[in-house]
Design a protein around this motif. Structure first.
Motif, PDB file in Angstrom:
ATOM      1  N   VAL A   1      -0.985 -49.373   8.357  1.00 56.98           N
ATOM      2  CA  VAL A   1      -2.100 -49.930   9.118  1.00 56.98           C
ATOM      3  C   VAL A   1      -2.735 -51.065   8.323  1.00 56.98           C
ATOM      4  O   VAL A   1      -2.914 -50.964   7.111  1.00 56.98           O
ATOM      5  N   LYS A   2      -3.088 -52.120   9.039  1.00 55.47           N
ATOM      6  CA  LYS A   2      -3.778 -53.258   8.437  1.00 55.47           C
ATOM      7  C   LYS A   2      -5.246 -53.201   8.841  1.00 55.47           C
ATOM      8  O   LYS A   2      -5.574 -53.225  10.014  1.00 55.47           O
ATOM      9  N   ASN A   3      -6.135 -53.102   7.847  1.00 54.50           N
ATOM     10  CA  ASN A   3      -7.570 -53.039   8.092  1.00 54.50           C
ATOM     11  C   ASN A   3      -8.259 -54.302   7.572  1.00 54.50           C
ATOM     12  O   ASN A   3      -7.630 -55.144   6.908  1.00 54.50           O
ATOM     13  N   ARG A   4      -9.549 -54.405   7.873  1.00 53.98           N
ATOM     14  CA  ARG A   4     -10.313 -55.572   7.454  1.00 53.98           C
ATOM     15  C   ARG A   4     -11.545 -55.136   6.673  1.00 53.98           C
ATOM     16  O   ARG A   4     -12.275 -54.249   7.076  1.00 53.98           O
ATOM     17  N   LYS A   5     -11.755 -55.775   5.512  1.00 51.05           N
ATOM     18  CA  LYS A   5     -12.921 -55.475   4.690  1.00 51.05           C
ATOM     19  C   LYS A   5     -14.173 -56.102   5.290  1.00 51.05           C
ATOM     20  O   LYS A   5     -14.126 -56.864   6.250  1.00 51.05           O
ATOM     21  N   LYS A   6     -15.291 -55.800   4.680  1.00 50.62           N
ATOM     22  CA  LYS A   6     -16.565 -56.318   5.171  1.00 50.62           C
ATOM     23  C   LYS A   6     -16.626 -57.842   5.066  1.00 50.62           C
ATOM     24  O   LYS A   6     -17.212 -58.508   5.910  1.00 50.62           O
TER      25      LYS A   6
ATOM     26  N   PRO B   1      -7.852 -57.451  13.448  1.00 49.41           N
ATOM     27  CA  PRO B   1      -7.466 -57.888  14.807  1.00 49.41           C
ATOM     28  C   PRO B   1      -5.974 -58.169  14.963  1.00 49.41           C
ATOM     29  O   PRO B   1      -5.485 -58.206  16.080  1.00 49.41           O
ATOM     30  N   ASP B   2      -5.253 -58.347  13.845  1.00 53.31           N
ATOM     31  CA  ASP B   2      -3.815 -58.601  13.956  1.00 53.31           C
ATOM     32  C   ASP B   2      -3.021 -57.343  14.256  1.00 53.31           C
ATOM     33  O   ASP B   2      -1.846 -57.413  14.574  1.00 53.31           O
ATOM     34  N   MET B   3      -3.654 -56.164  14.141  1.00 53.27           N
ATOM     35  CA  MET B   3      -2.929 -54.915  14.362  1.00 53.27           C
ATOM     36  C   MET B   3      -2.482 -54.786  15.820  1.00 53.27           C
ATOM     37  O   MET B   3      -3.255 -55.064  16.725  1.00 53.27           O
ATOM     38  N   SER B   4      -1.245 -54.326  15.998  1.00 54.71           N
ATOM     39  CA  SER B   4      -0.724 -54.123  17.355  1.00 54.71           C
ATOM     40  C   SER B   4      -1.351 -52.885  17.987  1.00 54.71           C
ATOM     41  O   SER B   4      -1.478 -51.841  17.352  1.00 54.71           O
ATOM     42  N   ALA B   5      -1.763 -53.006  19.246  1.00 51.13           N
ATOM     43  CA  ALA B   5      -2.336 -51.862  19.966  1.00 51.13           C
ATOM     44  C   ALA B   5      -1.284 -50.780  20.190  1.00 51.13           C
ATOM     45  O   ALA B   5      -1.619 -49.621  20.386  1.00 51.13           O
TER      46      ALA B   5
END
Length: 512
Positions: free
Chosen positions: A443-448, A419-423
């Motif tokens: 890109v910053k992603n989020r794990k499970k 959610p911190d990623m800029s649109a």
């Protein structure tokens, strides 16, 4: 209900402002009238050099009747200003009501377009939207989106089926086993209930079609059957080299029944197995419902691919048979030894060339397997359709994200987006890849489990016949969080300043 309450509040607020404005204009008019009255008396007294007193004012009104007219100024100006304020208030009220109406219409339109953008294609514009022309245009656009989506699903279904068939045809099996596998796959994949493969058999009695494989109701059927060329629908299909579709199947046509009853299929498709316009057999399937055009086209492509394999195997068998016959003739016909020897050497040369080619192909396959293993260990790979829906992920993707392939396939890539990623980054990404260019960025992603991870992502559009058909993404896990954040902030700064650019070496993939 909420919209009605908000509308009533707005009307009360406008009505209150309207009364306030009219009152202010009335006060201003009265004040100006009184000021005019006082100024006229003061000027007249000053002109006549008379002191200010009630007696002087009385004489002033007696000598100059104009002052009686001026005395009506507070009432006249107050009334005039009050009417002016009323007109302004009514006009503002109408303008505010019109603006509110247009805002509500725009909100309805904006919500509907957002729903379409999110993939919600099952709803129409509400009846409260009054612009019929725009409503009809959006309805046509929604139907077009639904049609494109269905066409894309059919294309993916066909591509996946042909890919699975290709893997099946590459296996080393005898023709009967391969025919069993193919008809089993076709019946299940096309959701039919029965199917059969007839291959051309040339014997001493003449050519005929022999039932090589039969599959019905999830079971392999052991049935022996031969059909002379030109007899029945299957024989006719072989001669005409064209697909035959039957919507009305005779009750005694299909002899195979299930343990559940004697139901007769409602649709029959007989497809010739052609390889370079040479028919080597016939593929027949029966269903309880009519097959659409995409499934019929799939059956034709399956028949064509299978026919190529049959022809290749037949040609290979013929070559082996000719070689054996030539060797026997060599012993019997010494006079033609030199000619036959040359033929044998030529055939041996072809065989050696085929052997070398096979060795090269096997070596190439080993190299490809090694590269794929290395790629699977180091690179996070995924594929998506034109809407960003995931259609494939490799094991590295699942390992890093902690999700299984079943949990990821069918989801959008924003499923793992942090959610911190800029649109703004994703806006630039979509602009780049939709133009057929390669996008590269941090890109910053989020794990499970909710923890973040950084990747250096490369998104490549894949073309087919000059059109983008999917996107392939390769990502490299950045384990140094501090370094990744610096790269990301630098990237975001370039985007905001309009300096972010695609590398000059960017290129797309073409599947043709």
């Amino acid at each position: 209900m909420k919209e009605t309450i908000s509308k009533n509040k707005a009307q009360r607020f406008l009505a209150l402002n309207s009364r306030k404005l009219k009152t202010e204009f009335l006060v201003i008019g009265c004040f100006l009238g009184v000021a005019l009255l006082v100024i006229s008396i003061a000027l007249d007294l000053f002109k006549n050099d008379v002191g200010f007193s009630l007696f002087a004012i009385k004489n002033l009104y007696h000598d100059n009747p104009v002052h009686w007219v001026i005395a009506t100024a507070p009432f006249f100006l107050g009334s005039l200003f009050y009417l002016t304020g009323r007109m302004i208030s009514e006009r503002e009220l109408k303008l505010e009501e019109r603006a509110g109406y247009e805002h509500r219409q725009f909100s309805i339109l904006q919500s509907y377009i957002a729903a379409l953008d999110n993939g919600d294609l099952g709803s129409d514009l509400p009846d409260t939207f009054d612009n019929r022309l725009v409503s009809e245009q959006l309805s046509r656009f929604r139907k077009k989106l639904i049609s494109n989506k269905h066409e894309e699903e059919k294309r993916i279904w066909e591509s996946e089926g042909l890919a699975r068939l290709g893997d099946m045809l590459r296996t080393q099996k005898d023709m009967a086993s391969l025919a069993d596998d193919v008809i089993r796959f076709v019946v299940k994949y096309c959701q039919c209930n029965q199917g059969a493969v007839f291959l051309l058999n040339e014997n001493q009695d003449g050519p005929n079609l022999e039932l090589t494989a039969c599959y019905a109701y999830d079971r392999k059927k052991h049935i022996s059957k031969t059909i002379p060329i030109g007899n029945g629908i299957v024989g006719q299909c072989f001669l005409e080299k064209e697909t035959i579709l039957l919507s009305e199947v005779p009750g005694d046509y299909v002899k195979i029944t299930s343990g559940l009853g004697m139901a007769t299929p409602a649709f029959l498709a007989i497809v010739p197995m052609k390889a370079k316009e040479v028919v080597v057999g016939v593929l027949e399937v029966a269903c309880f419902e009519r097959l659409d055009a995409s499934r019929v086209r799939f059956l034709e492509k399956v028949s064509e691919a299978f026919a190529s394999v049959v022809e290749s195997v037949t040609t290979s068998g013929n070559i082996k048979r000719l070689l054996s016959e030539s060797q026997r003739q060599t012993q019997a016909l010494r006079a033609q030894e030199e000619e036959l020897r040359q033929n044998v050497e030529e055939l041996q040369s072809i065989q050696e060339q085929l052997t070398r080619q096979l060795d090269e192909n096997q070596l190439m396959q080993k190299n490809l397997d090694t590269r794929e293993k290395v790629l699977a260990m180091t690179t996070i790979l995924s594929e998506s359709d034109l809407f960003g829906t995931i259609t494939y992920v490799n094991s590295k993707f699942c390992e890093v994200s902690q999700y299984s392939a079943e949990e990821l396939i069918g989801k959008g890539h924003n499923f793992v987006r942090h959610p911190d990623m800029s649109a703004e980054v994703f806006r630039v990404m979509w602009q780049t890849i939709k133009k057929g260019k390669v996008f590269q960025g941090i890109v910053k992603n989020r794990k499970k489990d909710g923890t973040p991870y950084w990747v250096d992502a490369v998104i490549v559009p894949v073309f087919e016949d000059g059109k983008i058909v999917k996107y392939v993404g390769a990502r490299y896990h950045i384990r140094d969080t501090v370094h990744a954040e610096k790269l990301y902030l630098r990237q975001l700064e370039k985007i905001m300043q309009g300096e972010f650019a695609v590398p000059a070496s960017s290129m797309s993939m073409n599947t043709n």
